[in-house]
Design a protein around this motif. Structure first.
Motif, PDB file in Angstrom:
ATOM      1  N   VAL A  41      25.704  55.244  67.857  1.00 43.80           N
ATOM      2  CA  VAL A  41      24.886  55.258  69.068  1.00 43.80           C
ATOM      3  C   VAL A  41      24.242  56.637  69.134  1.00 43.80           C
ATOM      4  O   VAL A  41      24.941  57.645  69.271  1.00 43.80           O
ATOM      5  CB  VAL A  41      25.721  54.996  70.339  1.00 43.80           C
ATOM      6  CG1 VAL A  41      24.829  54.993  71.571  1.00 43.80           C
ATOM      7  CG2 VAL A  41      26.484  53.683  70.224  1.00 43.80           C
ATOM      8  N   VAL A  42      22.912  56.695  69.000  1.00 42.79           N
ATOM      9  CA  VAL A  42      22.199  57.971  69.052  1.00 42.79           C
ATOM     10  C   VAL A  42      21.716  58.237  70.476  1.00 42.79           C
ATOM     11  O   VAL A  42      21.753  57.355  71.341  1.00 42.79           O
ATOM     12  CB  VAL A  42      21.033  58.017  68.042  1.00 42.79           C
ATOM     13  CG1 VAL A  42      21.552  57.943  66.614  1.00 42.79           C
ATOM     14  CG2 VAL A  42      20.022  56.936  68.311  1.00 42.79           C
ATOM     15  N   ASN A  43      21.257  59.446  70.708  1.00 43.31           N
ATOM     16  CA  ASN A  43      20.898  59.903  72.052  1.00 43.31           C
ATOM     17  C   ASN A  43      19.955  58.924  72.768  1.00 43.31           C
ATOM     18  O   ASN A  43      20.166  58.605  73.930  1.00 43.31           O
ATOM     19  CB  ASN A  43      20.271  61.294  71.972  1.00 43.31           C
ATOM     20  CG  ASN A  43      20.190  61.952  73.316  1.00 43.31           C
ATOM     21  OD1 ASN A  43      21.177  62.428  73.838  1.00 43.31           O
ATOM     22  ND2 ASN A  43      19.008  61.969  73.905  1.00 43.31           N
ATOM     23  N   SER A  44      18.919  58.436  72.077  1.00 37.46           N
ATOM     24  CA  SER A  44      17.942  57.553  72.724  1.00 37.46           C
ATOM     25  C   SER A  44      18.533  56.194  73.104  1.00 37.46           C
ATOM     26  O   SER A  44      17.943  55.460  73.892  1.00 37.46           O
ATOM     27  CB  SER A  44      16.736  57.348  71.816  1.00 37.46           C
ATOM     28  OG  SER A  44      17.109  56.724  70.613  1.00 37.46           O
ATOM     29  N   GLU A  45      19.706  55.861  72.565  1.00 35.30           N
ATOM     30  CA  GLU A  45      20.353  54.575  72.870  1.00 35.30           C
ATOM     31  C   GLU A  45      21.370  54.674  73.994  1.00 35.30           C
ATOM     32  O   GLU A  45      21.884  53.652  74.445  1.00 35.30           O
ATOM     33  CB  GLU A  45      21.019  54.025  71.614  1.00 35.30           C
ATOM     34  CG  GLU A  45      20.043  53.721  70.504  1.00 35.30           C
ATOM     35  CD  GLU A  45      20.722  53.397  69.194  1.00 35.30           C
ATOM     36  OE1 GLU A  45      20.164  52.554  68.460  1.00 35.30           O
ATOM     37  OE2 GLU A  45      21.781  53.961  68.887  1.00 35.30           O
ATOM     38  N   LEU A  46      21.692  55.883  74.429  1.00 37.57           N
ATOM     39  CA  LEU A  46      22.652  56.052  75.535  1.00 37.57           C
ATOM     40  C   LEU A  46      21.996  55.655  76.852  1.00 37.57           C
ATOM     41  O   LEU A  46      20.787  55.840  77.042  1.00 37.57           O
ATOM     42  CB  LEU A  46      23.124  57.502  75.597  1.00 37.57           C
ATOM     43  CG  LEU A  46      23.955  57.972  74.413  1.00 37.57           C
ATOM     44  CD1 LEU A  46      24.127  59.487  74.443  1.00 37.57           C
ATOM     45  CD2 LEU A  46      25.304  57.276  74.384  1.00 37.57           C
ATOM     46  N   THR A  47      22.790  55.110  77.757  1.00 43.13           N
ATOM     47  CA  THR A  47      22.284  54.658  79.057  1.00 43.13           C
ATOM     48  C   THR A  47      22.788  55.599  80.143  1.00 43.13           C
ATOM     49  O   THR A  47      23.977  55.916  80.200  1.00 43.13           O
ATOM     50  CB  THR A  47      22.801  53.231  79.351  1.00 43.13           C
ATOM     51  OG1 THR A  47      22.343  52.362  78.313  1.00 43.13           O
ATOM     52  CG2 THR A  47      22.299  52.735  80.695  1.00 43.13           C
ATOM     53  N   GLN A  48      21.874  56.013  81.001  1.00 39.86           N
ATOM     54  CA  GLN A  48      22.257  56.877  82.114  1.00 39.86           C
ATOM     55  C   GLN A  48      22.978  56.055  83.170  1.00 39.86           C
ATOM     56  O   GLN A  48      22.549  54.958  83.521  1.00 39.86           O
ATOM     57  CB  GLN A  48      21.028  57.544  82.731  1.00 39.86           C
ATOM     58  CG  GLN A  48      21.375  58.555  83.792  1.00 39.86           C
ATOM     59  CD  GLN A  48      20.153  59.336  84.257  1.00 39.86           C
ATOM     60  OE1 GLN A  48      19.091  59.265  83.671  1.00 39.86           O
ATOM     61  NE2 GLN A  48      20.313  60.076  85.329  1.00 39.86           N
TER      62      GLN A  48
END
Length: 113
Positions: A104-111
């Protein structure tokens, strides 16, 4: 602004299922970046497995490894004290092999709101 991987399935992976998870923290700020990383088992009821603090100097990076035990599903939450960090999460086998299906890369993380 906590971030989450969302649920990660941990069954049927090649070469093996994850026994731990590696979190990469990259600090792009000019000051100290700190925060907490929480790992949860999702087998039925959400259960906290571990909490790890991180402190990363300006323009530096670090790794945090945490156990997922024998969880069939897990989740990683990253709660930094400020913006300016980039994060990635990888499942690791018992022999330390990265499981690319659990990347899971940064752009795939959910806030998390």
């Amino acid at each position: 602004m906590p971030l989450t991987t969302g649920p990660i399935e941990n069954t049927g992976n090649l070469p093996a299922d994850a026994t731990s998870v590696r979190i990469k923290v990259l600090n792009l700020t000019g000051g100290l970046l700190s925060g907490l990383i929480r790992v949860f088992r999702l087998n039925g009821t959400r259960q906290l497995l571990s909490t790890s603090a991180f402190n990363v100097g300006a323009n530096s990076s670090t790794f945090i490894d945490a156990s997922v035990g024998n969880a069939a599903q897990y989740e990683v939450e990253i709660a930094p004290n400020q913006p300016g960090g980039l994060y990635s999460v990888y499942g690791l086998t018992a022999s330390g092999v990265i499981i690319t299906a659990q990347r899971v890369v940064n752009s795939e993380l959910t806030q998390i709101l």
